[in-house]
Design an enzyme around this catalytic site. Structure first.
Site, PDB file in Angstrom:
ATOM      1  N   THR A 106       0.756  -1.257   0.109  1.00 47.09           N
ATOM      2  CA  THR A 106       0.142   0.127  -0.021  1.00 47.09           C
ATOM      3  C   THR A 106       0.716   1.217  -0.042  1.00 47.09           C
ATOM      4  O   THR A 106       0.472   2.032  -0.651  1.00 47.09           O
ATOM      5  CB  THR A 106      -0.933  -0.110   1.088  1.00 47.09           C
ATOM      6  N   TYR A 129     -13.413  -3.244   1.079  1.00 47.14           N
ATOM      7  CA  TYR A 129     -14.833  -2.387   0.532  1.00 47.14           C
ATOM      8  C   TYR A 129     -15.934  -3.269   0.676  1.00 47.14           C
ATOM      9  O   TYR A 129     -16.848  -3.181   1.017  1.00 47.14           O
ATOM     10  CB  TYR A 129     -14.486  -1.726  -0.883  1.00 47.14           C
ATOM     11  N   TYR A 163      -2.443 -10.289   5.128  1.00 46.81           N
ATOM     12  CA  TYR A 163      -2.332  -8.535   5.700  1.00 46.81           C
ATOM     13  C   TYR A 163      -3.717  -8.298   6.073  1.00 46.81           C
ATOM     14  O   TYR A 163      -4.466  -8.091   5.253  1.00 46.81           O
ATOM     15  CB  TYR A 163      -1.895  -7.916   4.411  1.00 46.81           C
ATOM     16  N   ARG A 208      -8.110  -0.060   6.474  1.00 47.55           N
ATOM     17  CA  ARG A 208      -8.220   0.433   5.055  1.00 47.55           C
ATOM     18  C   ARG A 208      -9.116  -0.576   4.486  1.00 47.55           C
ATOM     19  O   ARG A 208      -9.880  -0.107   3.574  1.00 47.55           O
ATOM     20  CB  ARG A 208      -6.706   0.239   4.596  1.00 47.55           C
ATOM     21  N   LYS A 219       0.863 -10.148   8.321  1.00 48.11           N
ATOM     22  CA  LYS A 219       1.029  -8.899   8.919  1.00 48.11           C
ATOM     23  C   LYS A 219      -0.334  -7.987   9.678  1.00 48.11           C
ATOM     24  O   LYS A 219      -1.286  -8.059   8.934  1.00 48.11           O
ATOM     25  CB  LYS A 219       1.539  -8.010   7.559  1.00 48.11           C
ATOM     26  N   ILE A 249       6.679  -5.205   9.474  1.00 55.02           N
ATOM     27  CA  ILE A 249       6.777  -4.637   8.203  1.00 55.02           C
ATOM     28  C   ILE A 249       6.429  -3.380   8.155  1.00 55.02           C
ATOM     29  O   ILE A 249       5.438  -2.763   8.566  1.00 55.02           O
ATOM     30  CB  ILE A 249       5.999  -5.305   7.088  1.00 55.02           C
TER      31      ILE A 249
END
Length: 291
Positions: free
Chosen positions: A46, A109, A135, A140, A164, A206
């Site tokens: 990202t 989304y 992840y 987000r 992550k 990360i």
């Protein structure tokens, strides 16, 4: 998977003033990570703004990082999305020979159920020839991949080797650490709680700030992995202000401002993101002078 223990960084994509990709800046960025002790690199996560890169730009960015790295550090490639079939197709059709793992974000989304998230990653894992790092970043994606879903995937698929974890919830991370298979890695995706998560049994981070201040940030994580709590937290508190600053106006605007201050690349981002305000740039410069 010891190669993913320690500090990985989610590389930015440098841009010139005209918003084209700055490949010289990208080369400087990669060399800086290698010279300063980073353990592995994440490509087109990202932070790399892949949503605003064309397909040809993505291929060129990958090629430049591979060329510059010369096999010196493990490489992780970001491949994810909210269309499972499209993600599977990309995983199946991409030349992954230069990469060591895939970082794949939980579908955003659409807000799938936990079973939907499981079935999505089942399809991706089945299609992938490489290890997969899940992840989880609810801020987000608008959905949280729960610990039981992560542990279920870890138990069911040998190539699902890590998560992550970026929910910003240390208790949730600890539950994953407690219930995970022995060799499964829990990697922090949140710079501010990376050290506590590591000390709780995580495998490192990360990082975003790590690419701007790689030497001390990676040293902090290494001290955490060695259980040297007092020394690690001393570094954490020296770095904490910088973490707040780089996220104050969103990512990667903040880290690009810091990278501009240390002459790695310009602070340019692509719309809908805008570069850091003059006020934030001044605050970052003040921190660096003091630091």
């Amino acid at each position: 998977m010891q190669k993913f223990t320690g500090t990985g960084v989610a590389l930015v994509t440098p841009f010139k003033a005209d918003k084209t990709v700055d490949f010289d800046g990208l080369e400087r960025l990669v060399e800086y990570q290698i010279a300063q002790g980073i353990n592995y690199l994440v490509v087109l996560g990202t932070t790399g703004e892949p949503a605003t890169l064309t397909l040809s730009e993505k291929e060129a960015v990958k090629a430049k990082i591979i060329e510059t790295n010369k096999g010196r550090l493990p490489l992780v490639l970001g491949i994810g999305g909210n269309n499972t079939a499209a993600v599977v197709e990309e995983v199946s059709s991409t030349d992954l020979s230069a990469f060591d793992a895939i970082l794949s974000v939980s579908p955003y989304y659409n807000k799938p159920t936990q079973e939907g998230i499981y079935q999505h990653f089942k399809a991706v894992a089945t299609a992938s020839s490489l290890p997969i790092i899940l992840y989880n970043v609810p801020g987000r994606t608008a959905s949280n991949m729960l610990p039981e879903t992560i542990v279920r995937l870890a138990n069911d698929f040998d190539n699902v080797i890590a998560v992550k974890e970026a929910a910003g919830d240390l208790v949730q991370a600890m539950r994953i650490i407690q219930d995970k298979p022995k060799d499964f890695l829990v990697i922090s995706g949140d710079d501010m709680i990376a050290l506590p998560m590591t000390l709780a049994g995580g495998s490192g981070v990360i990082s975003v700030i790590g690419q701007g201040l790689p030497k001390n940030f990676s040293k902090m994580i290494q001290l955490g992995l060695e259980g040297k709590t007092k020394e690690a937290f001393a570094l954490h508190y020296e770095l904490a202000e910088s973490i707040d600053l780089i996220f104050a106006e969103g990512n990667p605007a903040g880290i690009k401002s810091l990278l501009n201050s240390i002459n790695i690349c310009l602070e340019e981002v692509r719309l809908p993101l805008v570069k850091a305000s003059n006020t934030l740039q001044t605050q970052i410069n003040t921190f660096l002078e003091k630091y």
